[in-house]
Scaffold this motif. Structure first.
Motif, PDB file in Angstrom:
ATOM      1  N   ALA A 105      31.702  21.884  41.398  1.00 38.83           N
ATOM      2  CA  ALA A 105      31.276  20.903  40.363  1.00 38.83           C
ATOM      3  C   ALA A 105      30.195  19.871  40.827  1.00 38.83           C
ATOM      4  N   GLN A 106      30.001  19.560  42.098  1.00 38.65           N
ATOM      5  CA  GLN A 106      29.080  18.575  42.410  1.00 38.65           C
ATOM      6  C   GLN A 106      27.683  19.431  42.362  1.00 38.65           C
ATOM      7  N   LEU A 107      27.816  20.815  42.775  1.00 46.29           N
ATOM      8  CA  LEU A 107      26.540  21.752  42.939  1.00 46.29           C
ATOM      9  C   LEU A 107      26.047  22.344  41.509  1.00 46.29           C
ATOM     10  N   GLU A 108      27.125  22.684  40.612  1.00 43.37           N
ATOM     11  CA  GLU A 108      26.918  23.304  39.512  1.00 43.37           C
ATOM     12  C   GLU A 108      25.847  22.840  38.588  1.00 43.37           C
ATOM     13  N   PRO A 109      25.389  21.862  38.391  1.00 43.58           N
ATOM     14  CA  PRO A 109      24.336  21.420  37.569  1.00 43.58           C
ATOM     15  C   PRO A 109      23.032  21.756  37.823  1.00 43.58           C
ATOM     16  N   HIS A 110      22.880  22.129  39.215  1.00 43.56           N
ATOM     17  CA  HIS A 110      21.713  22.454  39.870  1.00 43.56           C
ATOM     18  C   HIS A 110      21.676  23.972  40.037  1.00 43.56           C
ATOM     19  N   LEU A 111      22.338  24.771  39.439  1.00 43.98           N
ATOM     20  CA  LEU A 111      22.303  26.444  39.652  1.00 43.98           C
ATOM     21  C   LEU A 111      21.883  26.973  38.328  1.00 43.98           C
ATOM     22  N   ASN A 112      21.413  28.306  38.544  1.00 46.80           N
ATOM     23  CA  ASN A 112      21.208  29.102  37.378  1.00 46.80           C
ATOM     24  C   ASN A 112      22.386  29.940  37.110  1.00 46.80           C
ATOM     25  N   ALA A 113      22.265  31.005  36.305  1.00 46.38           N
ATOM     26  CA  ALA A 113      23.538  31.486  35.702  1.00 46.38           C
ATOM     27  C   ALA A 113      23.661  32.677  36.697  1.00 46.38           C
ATOM     28  N   GLU A 114      22.744  33.262  37.235  1.00 45.94           N
ATOM     29  CA  GLU A 114      23.276  34.186  38.359  1.00 45.94           C
ATOM     30  C   GLU A 114      24.106  33.515  39.440  1.00 45.94           C
ATOM     31  N   GLU A 115      23.444  32.363  39.964  1.00 45.99           N
ATOM     32  CA  GLU A 115      24.091  31.708  41.221  1.00 45.99           C
ATOM     33  C   GLU A 115      25.508  31.322  40.682  1.00 45.99           C
ATOM     34  N   LYS A 116      25.653  30.742  39.598  1.00 45.84           N
ATOM     35  CA  LYS A 116      26.788  30.461  39.153  1.00 45.84           C
ATOM     36  C   LYS A 116      27.965  31.480  39.135  1.00 45.84           C
ATOM     37  N   ALA A 117      27.604  32.561  38.725  1.00 48.93           N
ATOM     38  CA  ALA A 117      28.240  34.078  38.594  1.00 48.93           C
ATOM     39  C   ALA A 117      28.735  34.307  40.070  1.00 48.93           C
ATOM     40  N   ASP A 118      27.721  34.175  40.952  1.00 48.85           N
ATOM     41  CA  ASP A 118      28.044  34.529  42.257  1.00 48.85           C
ATOM     42  C   ASP A 118      28.900  33.930  43.244  1.00 48.85           C
ATOM     43  N   VAL A 119      28.921  32.483  43.053  1.00 45.19           N
ATOM     44  CA  VAL A 119      29.808  31.561  43.413  1.00 45.19           C
ATOM     45  C   VAL A 119      31.252  31.805  42.693  1.00 45.19           C
ATOM     46  N   GLU A 120      31.363  31.871  41.452  1.00 44.95           N
ATOM     47  CA  GLU A 120      32.543  31.523  40.759  1.00 44.95           C
ATOM     48  C   GLU A 120      33.458  32.967  40.954  1.00 44.95           C
ATOM     49  N   GLN A 121      32.942  34.167  41.677  1.00 44.85           N
ATOM     50  CA  GLN A 121      33.771  35.113  41.883  1.00 44.85           C
ATOM     51  C   GLN A 121      34.771  34.693  43.022  1.00 44.85           C
ATOM     52  N   HIS A 122      34.526  33.858  43.775  1.00 51.68           N
ATOM     53  CA  HIS A 122      35.370  33.349  44.840  1.00 51.68           C
ATOM     54  C   HIS A 122      36.593  32.572  44.498  1.00 51.68           C
ATOM     55  N   PHE A 123      36.653  32.141  43.117  1.00 55.77           N
ATOM     56  CA  PHE A 123      37.539  31.147  42.430  1.00 55.77           C
ATOM     57  C   PHE A 123      38.805  32.124  41.926  1.00 55.77           C
ATOM     58  N   LYS A 124      38.493  33.319  41.862  1.00 53.27           N
ATOM     59  CA  LYS A 124      39.651  34.435  41.341  1.00 53.27           C
ATOM     60  C   LYS A 124      40.772  34.420  42.199  1.00 53.27           C
ATOM     61  N   PRO A 125      41.860  34.488  41.477  1.00 50.73           N
ATOM     62  CA  PRO A 125      43.116  34.530  42.369  1.00 50.73           C
ATOM     63  C   PRO A 125      43.186  35.929  43.184  1.00 50.73           C
ATOM     64  N   ASN A 126      43.879  35.890  44.007  1.00 51.35           N
ATOM     65  CA  ASN A 126      43.923  37.162  44.915  1.00 51.35           C
ATOM     66  C   ASN A 126      44.914  37.926  43.976  1.00 51.35           C
ATOM     67  N   LYS A 127      44.259  39.200  43.848  1.00 49.11           N
ATOM     68  CA  LYS A 127      45.129  40.281  42.855  1.00 49.11           C
ATOM     69  C   LYS A 127      46.477  40.758  43.539  1.00 49.11           C
ATOM     70  N   SER A 128      46.342  40.736  44.923  1.00 46.93           N
ATOM     71  CA  SER A 128      47.405  41.306  45.719  1.00 46.93           C
ATOM     72  C   SER A 128      48.651  40.374  45.565  1.00 46.93           C
ATOM     73  N   ASP A 129      48.484  39.137  45.488  1.00 48.32           N
ATOM     74  CA  ASP A 129      49.400  37.873  45.696  1.00 48.32           C
ATOM     75  C   ASP A 129      50.030  37.706  44.137  1.00 48.32           C
ATOM     76  N   PRO A 130      51.277  38.203  44.287  1.00 46.99           N
ATOM     77  CA  PRO A 130      52.285  38.224  42.880  1.00 46.99           C
ATOM     78  C   PRO A 130      52.370  36.702  42.462  1.00 46.99           C
ATOM     79  N   THR A 131      52.233  35.627  43.228  1.00 45.88           N
ATOM     80  CA  THR A 131      52.338  34.462  42.808  1.00 45.88           C
ATOM     81  C   THR A 131      51.181  33.900  42.513  1.00 45.88           C
ATOM     82  N   ALA A 132      49.902  34.608  42.496  1.00 49.41           N
ATOM     83  CA  ALA A 132      48.545  33.784  42.015  1.00 49.41           C
ATOM     84  C   ALA A 132      48.582  33.920  40.500  1.00 49.41           C
TER      85      ALA A 132
END
Length: 135
Positions: A105-132
């Motif tokens: 959130a601190q960094l986001e205002p300084h990013l372009n769309a491609e950079e945002k998409a690259d970083v945001e992929q790491h925010f997705k819950p672990n698909k193999s974790d049933p509690t995610a």
């Protein structure tokens, strides 16, 4: 091969040695840790080394040191987006999504769309974790 040739041509060339260490780590070579540690000892603010060393340390169960290396990289080079990305991605990969999002959130205002998409992929819950749950 090309990196090895660069090291032979200029054996004191730090960046060539650092890239060689990173490539050894990516190839899973046993000498990678020593070479990454040597590169890190010379410069703690070179993100390619910090990221590779943190990844290797995490795989070896040394997560506290891995995180410290990434945070020190930011402290030493606070304007380096690569250093910030490395920490955000590492936190996300560790399942520390909320913490990664706070930093993002601190960094986001300084990013372009491609950079945002690259970083945001790491925010997705672990698909193999049933509690995610969806974030």
């Amino acid at each position: 091969k090309h990196v090895d040739a660069s090291v032979r041509i200029d054996p004191t060339g730090f960046k060539a040695k650092a890239w060689r260490a990173v490539m050894l780590a990516e190839a899973g070579r046993p000498e990678a840790r020593q070479e990454l540690e040597e590169s890190y000892a010379i410069s703690q603010s070179l993100d390619i080394v910090n990221r590779a060393l943190a990844k290797l340390l995490t795989a070896q169960g040394e997560t506290e040191r891995a995180e410290r290396i990434l945070r020190d990289g930011i402290r030493l080079a606070p304007r380096s987006q690569a250093a910030w990305f490395s920490l955000i991605e590492w936190l996300g990969d560790q399942g520390r999504i909320d913490e990664a999002k706070q930093i993002y959130a601190q960094l986001e205002p300084h990013l372009n769309a491609e950079e945002k998409a690259d970083v945001e992929q790491h925010f997705k819950p672990n698909k193999s974790d049933p509690t995610a749950s969806s974030q």
